[in-house]
Design a protein around this motif. Structure first.
Motif, mmCIF file in Angstrom:
data_model
loop_
_atom_site.group_PDB
_atom_site.id
_atom_site.type_symbol
_atom_site.label_atom_id
_atom_site.label_comp_id
_atom_site.label_asym_id
_atom_site.label_seq_id
_atom_site.Cartn_x
_atom_site.Cartn_y
_atom_site.Cartn_z
ATOM 1 N N ASP A 53 17.420 48.787 -3.861
ATOM 2 C CA ASP A 53 16.273 49.106 -4.715
ATOM 3 C C ASP A 53 16.460 48.550 -6.118
ATOM 4 O O ASP A 53 15.529 47.994 -6.700
ATOM 5 C CB ASP A 53 16.069 50.622 -4.786
ATOM 6 N N LEU A 54 17.660 48.693 -6.662
ATOM 7 C CA LEU A 54 17.928 48.160 -8.004
ATOM 8 C C LEU A 54 17.835 46.639 -8.020
ATOM 9 O O LEU A 54 17.342 46.055 -8.988
ATOM 10 C CB LEU A 54 19.293 48.619 -8.500
ATOM 11 N N ALA A 55 18.291 45.989 -6.959
ATOM 12 C CA ALA A 55 18.188 44.528 -6.881
ATOM 13 C C ALA A 55 16.720 44.102 -6.850
ATOM 14 O O ALA A 55 16.330 43.131 -7.502
ATOM 15 C CB ALA A 55 18.920 44.007 -5.654
ATOM 16 N N ASN A 56 15.904 44.848 -6.107
ATOM 17 C CA ASN A 56 14.476 44.531 -6.058
ATOM 18 C C ASN A 56 13.821 44.725 -7.425
ATOM 19 O O ASN A 56 12.950 43.944 -7.821
ATOM 20 C CB ASN A 56 13.772 45.381 -5.009
ATOM 21 N N ILE A 57 14.230 45.753 -8.156
ATOM 22 C CA ILE A 57 13.696 45.986 -9.498
ATOM 23 C C ILE A 57 14.093 44.844 -10.431
ATOM 24 O O ILE A 57 13.282 44.352 -11.220
ATOM 25 C CB ILE A 57 14.171 47.353 -10.038
ATOM 26 N N VAL A 58 15.341 44.398 -10.326
ATOM 27 C CA VAL A 58 15.799 43.293 -11.173
ATOM 28 C C VAL A 58 15.014 42.021 -10.859
ATOM 29 O O VAL A 58 14.591 41.297 -11.768
ATOM 30 C CB VAL A 58 17.317 43.071 -10.997
ATOM 31 N N TYR A 59 14.765 41.749 -9.562
ATOM 32 C CA TYR A 59 13.991 40.566 -9.198
ATOM 33 C C TYR A 59 12.563 40.663 -9.724
ATOM 34 O O TYR A 59 11.989 39.679 -10.192
ATOM 35 C CB TYR A 59 13.983 40.358 -7.687
ATOM 36 N N PHE A 60 11.974 41.848 -9.637
ATOM 37 C CA PHE A 60 10.609 42.038 -10.126
ATOM 38 C C PHE A 60 10.532 41.816 -11.638
ATOM 39 O O PHE A 60 9.648 41.111 -12.128
ATOM 40 C CB PHE A 60 10.116 43.444 -9.769
ATOM 41 N N ILE A 61 11.480 42.402 -12.373
ATOM 42 C CA ILE A 61 11.489 42.243 -13.836
ATOM 43 C C ILE A 61 11.739 40.786 -14.203
ATOM 44 O O ILE A 61 11.143 40.259 -15.149
ATOM 45 C CB ILE A 61 12.529 43.185 -14.469
ATOM 46 N N THR A 62 12.597 40.104 -13.449
ATOM 47 C CA THR A 62 12.842 38.684 -13.696
ATOM 48 C C THR A 62 11.570 37.868 -13.475
ATOM 49 O O THR A 62 11.255 36.974 -14.268
ATOM 50 C CB THR A 62 13.970 38.175 -12.786
ATOM 51 N N ALA A 63 10.833 38.181 -12.430
ATOM 52 C CA ALA A 63 9.589 37.449 -12.158
ATOM 53 C C ALA A 63 8.551 37.700 -13.247
ATOM 54 O O ALA A 63 7.907 36.765 -13.731
ATOM 55 C CB ALA A 63 9.033 37.862 -10.795
ATOM 56 N N VAL A 64 8.400 38.956 -13.653
ATOM 57 C CA VAL A 64 7.455 39.280 -14.727
ATOM 58 C C VAL A 64 7.874 38.584 -16.023
ATOM 59 O O VAL A 64 7.042 38.018 -16.737
ATOM 60 C CB VAL A 64 7.350 40.812 -14.918
ATOM 61 N N GLY A 65 9.171 38.610 -16.303
ATOM 62 C CA GLY A 65 9.675 37.931 -17.500
ATOM 63 C C GLY A 65 9.450 36.435 -17.447
ATOM 64 O O GLY A 65 9.150 35.802 -18.459
ATOM 65 N N GLY A 66 9.585 35.842 -16.269
ATOM 66 C CA GLY A 66 9.330 34.408 -16.114
ATOM 67 C C GLY A 66 7.882 34.054 -16.402
ATOM 68 O O GLY A 66 7.594 33.075 -17.105
ATOM 69 N N PHE A 67 6.957 34.864 -15.877
ATOM 70 C CA PHE A 67 5.546 34.629 -16.167
ATOM 71 C C PHE A 67 5.247 34.836 -17.656
ATOM 72 O O PHE A 67 4.435 34.126 -18.247
ATOM 73 C CB PHE A 67 4.649 35.525 -15.310
ATOM 74 N N TRP A 68 5.899 35.830 -18.248
ATOM 75 C CA TRP A 68 5.712 36.084 -19.679
ATOM 76 C C TRP A 68 6.186 34.881 -20.502
ATOM 77 O O TRP A 68 5.535 34.474 -21.461
ATOM 78 C CB TRP A 68 6.462 37.352 -20.079
ATOM 79 N N VAL A 69 7.321 34.312 -20.140
ATOM 80 C CA VAL A 69 7.851 33.148 -20.862
ATOM 81 C C VAL A 69 6.912 31.955 -20.706
ATOM 82 O O VAL A 69 6.668 31.219 -21.671
ATOM 83 C CB VAL A 69 9.278 32.817 -20.377
ATOM 84 N N ILE A 70 6.358 31.766 -19.505
ATOM 85 C CA ILE A 70 5.404 30.673 -19.313
ATOM 86 C C ILE A 70 4.187 30.869 -20.213
ATOM 87 O O ILE A 70 3.700 29.928 -20.851
ATOM 88 C CB ILE A 70 4.997 30.564 -17.824
ATOM 89 N N GLY A 71 3.687 32.113 -20.297
ATOM 90 C CA GLY A 71 2.570 32.404 -21.187
ATOM 91 C C GLY A 71 2.912 32.145 -22.648
ATOM 92 O O GLY A 71 2.101 31.595 -23.402
ATOM 93 N N CYS A 72 4.123 32.522 -23.046
ATOM 94 C CA CYS A 72 4.557 32.276 -24.428
ATOM 95 C C CYS A 72 4.670 30.781 -24.717
ATOM 96 O O CYS A 72 4.311 30.325 -25.810
ATOM 97 C CB CYS A 72 5.892 32.962 -24.692
ATOM 98 N N LEU A 73 5.178 30.024 -23.744
ATOM 99 C CA LEU A 73 5.254 28.573 -23.922
ATOM 100 C C LEU A 73 3.870 27.954 -24.064
ATOM 101 O O LEU A 73 3.654 27.071 -24.898
ATOM 102 C CB LEU A 73 5.994 27.929 -22.747
ATOM 103 N N LEU A 74 2.926 28.426 -23.246
ATOM 104 C CA LEU A 74 1.560 27.904 -23.349
ATOM 105 C C LEU A 74 0.945 28.247 -24.709
ATOM 106 O O LEU A 74 0.321 27.396 -25.355
ATOM 107 C CB LEU A 74 0.697 28.469 -22.219
ATOM 108 N N PHE A 75 1.113 29.486 -25.142
ATOM 109 C CA PHE A 75 0.547 29.898 -26.424
ATOM 110 C C PHE A 75 1.176 29.124 -27.578
ATOM 111 O O PHE A 75 0.479 28.658 -28.484
ATOM 112 C CB PHE A 75 0.737 31.399 -26.626
#
Length: 123
Positions: A53-75
């Motif tokens: 469960d913790l590994a799945n949470i880490v993967y989810f947070i990593t994915a959300v963070g990756g999308f956030w970084v892409i948005g920041c790069l675009l902005f």
């Protein structure tokens, strides 16, 4: 500045007390104190699937963070491209935004390493 420090002091003090208490008590002493107060563990940690469960949470947070970084790069890229007319402040904001997005990528990658380090405590 003083008012914000007064508001922050209880949090810092409680954090220091908690960190100091972790240094004083071993896990065996903590477990004995829990049993003395009537708290008992409800199962085996190895078979509880908590690490999956913790590994799945880490993967989810990593994915959300990756999308956030892409948005920041675009902005930041849009900010930088709009500064072509000679606005040095917008240009600086664009460069700093790109730099911070790169820092965000680094933190996300290292967060997975740190999570793996913490997961090693239970094994």
């Amino acid at each position: 500045m003083k008012k914000s420090m007064k508001k922050l002091f209880p949090f810092v003090a409680l954090t220091a007390v908690f960190a100091f208490s972790l240094l004083l008590f071993s896990p065996e002493e903590a477990l004995a104190a829990w049993k003395k107060s009537g708290i008992s563990p409800q199962g085996d940690l190895k078979n509880s699937k908590i690490y999956t469960d913790l590994a799945n949470i880490v993967y989810f947070i990593t994915a959300v963070g990756g999308f956030w970084v892409i948005g920041c790069l675009l902005f930041a890229g849009m900010r930088l491209s709009s500064a072509q007319g000679g606005n040095p402040q917008a240009r600086t904001q664009g460069f700093i935004g790109i730099l911070m997005a790169g820092l965000g990528i680094f933190i996300i990658v290292k967060a997975t390493t740190i999570a793996g380090w913490f997961a090693g405590f239970g094994s």
